[in-house]
Design a protein around this motif. Structure first.
Motif, mmCIF file in Angstrom:
data_model
loop_
_atom_site.group_PDB
_atom_site.id
_atom_site.type_symbol
_atom_site.label_atom_id
_atom_site.label_comp_id
_atom_site.label_asym_id
_atom_site.label_seq_id
_atom_site.Cartn_x
_atom_site.Cartn_y
_atom_site.Cartn_z
ATOM 1 N N VAL A 5 -23.975 15.375 54.226
ATOM 2 C CA VAL A 5 -23.775 14.046 54.789
ATOM 3 C C VAL A 5 -22.286 13.823 55.047
ATOM 4 O O VAL A 5 -21.467 13.958 54.131
ATOM 5 C CB VAL A 5 -24.325 12.958 53.845
ATOM 6 N N LEU A 6 -21.953 13.467 56.274
ATOM 7 C CA LEU A 6 -20.572 13.144 56.639
ATOM 8 C C LEU A 6 -20.324 11.639 56.633
ATOM 9 O O LEU A 6 -19.192 11.187 56.461
ATOM 10 C CB LEU A 6 -20.257 13.715 58.020
ATOM 11 N N GLY A 7 -21.379 10.864 56.823
ATOM 12 C CA GLY A 7 -21.297 9.409 56.808
ATOM 13 C C GLY A 7 -22.694 8.834 56.927
ATOM 14 O O GLY A 7 -23.613 9.534 57.352
ATOM 15 N N GLY A 8 -22.842 7.556 56.550
ATOM 16 C CA GLY A 8 -24.180 6.987 56.561
ATOM 17 C C GLY A 8 -24.249 5.515 56.913
ATOM 18 O O GLY A 8 -25.265 4.878 56.664
ATOM 19 N N LEU A 9 -23.196 4.961 57.508
ATOM 20 C CA LEU A 9 -23.203 3.549 57.865
ATOM 21 C C LEU A 9 -23.624 3.352 59.315
ATOM 22 O O LEU A 9 -23.481 4.246 60.147
ATOM 23 C CB LEU A 9 -21.816 2.933 57.665
ATOM 24 N N GLY A 10 -24.113 2.162 59.608
ATOM 25 C CA GLY A 10 -24.409 1.776 60.972
ATOM 26 C C GLY A 10 -23.391 0.766 61.465
ATOM 27 O O GLY A 10 -22.816 0.010 60.694
ATOM 28 N N GLY A 11 -23.149 0.750 62.773
ATOM 29 C CA GLY A 11 -22.298 -0.270 63.369
ATOM 30 C C GLY A 11 -20.834 0.118 63.437
ATOM 31 O O GLY A 11 -20.265 0.305 64.512
ATOM 32 N N ALA A 15 -13.764 1.289 54.900
ATOM 33 C CA ALA A 15 -12.550 1.965 54.447
ATOM 34 C C ALA A 15 -12.853 3.284 53.740
ATOM 35 O O ALA A 15 -11.986 4.147 53.636
ATOM 36 C CB ALA A 15 -11.766 1.045 53.512
ATOM 37 N N SER A 16 -14.087 3.444 53.284
ATOM 38 C CA SER A 16 -14.415 4.624 52.480
ATOM 39 C C SER A 16 -15.526 5.476 53.055
ATOM 40 O O SER A 16 -15.849 6.523 52.486
ATOM 41 C CB SER A 16 -14.825 4.189 51.065
ATOM 42 N N GLN A 17 -16.127 5.054 54.192
ATOM 43 C CA GLN A 17 -17.264 5.809 54.699
ATOM 44 C C GLN A 17 -17.378 5.666 56.217
ATOM 45 O O GLN A 17 -17.167 4.592 56.781
ATOM 46 C CB GLN A 17 -18.573 5.324 54.057
ATOM 47 N N ALA A 238 -27.801 8.138 52.275
ATOM 48 C CA ALA A 238 -26.770 9.008 52.845
ATOM 49 C C ALA A 238 -25.389 8.505 52.450
ATOM 50 O O ALA A 238 -24.992 7.403 52.829
ATOM 51 C CB ALA A 238 -26.909 9.069 54.356
ATOM 52 N N ARG A 239 -24.662 9.306 51.674
ATOM 53 C CA ARG A 239 -23.308 8.983 51.243
ATOM 54 C C ARG A 239 -22.411 10.173 51.557
ATOM 55 O O ARG A 239 -22.849 11.321 51.425
ATOM 56 C CB ARG A 239 -23.257 8.695 49.740
#
Length: 248
Positions: A5-11, A15-17, A238-239
């Motif tokens: 997992v490289l990243g897991g946020l939407g939008g 600062a950390s992901q 996903a983190r």
């Protein structure tokens, strides 16, 4: 098959992901899926830009593809002898992104393979099937099969009967869970909740679920709890840096 997992946020990234981004490895082949905002730097902590073998983009929203452009810059500007990178994306979805740079600069860095969601093809060792899933722009859900192992990925999607087919008996489902349970009216039909993921993962007999595309500020624990109301298998979020080895 290994999923990093490289990243897991939407939008947008925090600062950390970063946003959606996954590195999928099998027998030395490295497939980058959805290089969204702020996913290039965590990728480069693991391997060089030249070591990526192919890229798959589910749709053209920048939180799923923006870091493709600096990846291509890193390849072509560092070493012009690096082979062109195969990039698979719904036809036309990357036109705006690939046109933002100096004309012609990154053209040698990639070979674009446009497709229509619903098509099937191969990427390296993977047999690929895609599904057209509901979103504001054409979105191609992804099912990868290799050596008896199946990984399913939704990209961004609203509810659809096709999700059960996409995730049927998958060893791992990586699923859009933008919201925990209640959807804002303007998002209904175009994005999913963790609670919805739990329901269709159960219907599909998916073995394991990884929730992704959480809206920044969403509690991962609340998302997991919502999915577990209907799904009894393993559920994660996903983190960045999470590594999942998917058994056959």
């Amino acid at each position: 098959m290994r999923v990093v997992v490289l990243g897991g946020l939407g939008g947008w990234p925090s600062a950390s992901q970063g946003c959606a981004g996954f590195l999928i490895e099998h027998q030395g082949f490295r497939l980058l899926v959805d290089p969204g905002y702020a996913t290039l730097q965590p990728l480069l902590t693991r391997l060089s830009a030249a070591a990526v073998d192919a890229v798959y983009v589910s749709h053209g929203h920048p939180d799923h593809c923006a870091d493709l452009e600096p990846l291509l810059r890193a390849r072509v500007l560092a070493d012009r002898s690096v082979p062109a990178l195969p990039v698979y994306a719904p036809t036309g979805s990357l036109d705006a992104l690939l046109a933002i740079d100096e004309p012609g600069l990154i053209d040698p860095a990639y070979r674009l393979h446009g497709f229509t969601p619903g098509d099937g093809f191969d990427i390296g060792p993977y047999a690929v099937r895609t599904w057209s899933l509901p979103h504001w722009v054409p979105n191609a859900g992804l099912r990868l099969s290799v050596g008896g192992t199946v990984l399913a990925y939704t990209g961004d999607t609203g509810p659809s009967p096709a999700l059960v087919e996409l995730a049927r008996d998958a060893d791992l489902l990586i699923a859009d869970a933008t919201y925990v349970d209640q959807m804002p009216d303007r998002q209904v039909g175009f994005l999913s909740s963790a609670a919805e993921v739990g329901r269709y993962a159960t219907a599909a007999r998916t073995k394991e679920v990884l929730l992704t595309h959480l809206w920044p500020g969403t509690s991962p624990d609340a998302a997991v709890a919502a999915a577990r109301r209907a799904f009894r298998g393993p559920v994660g979020v996903a983190r960045p840096g999470l590594v999942v080895d998917v058994p056959a």
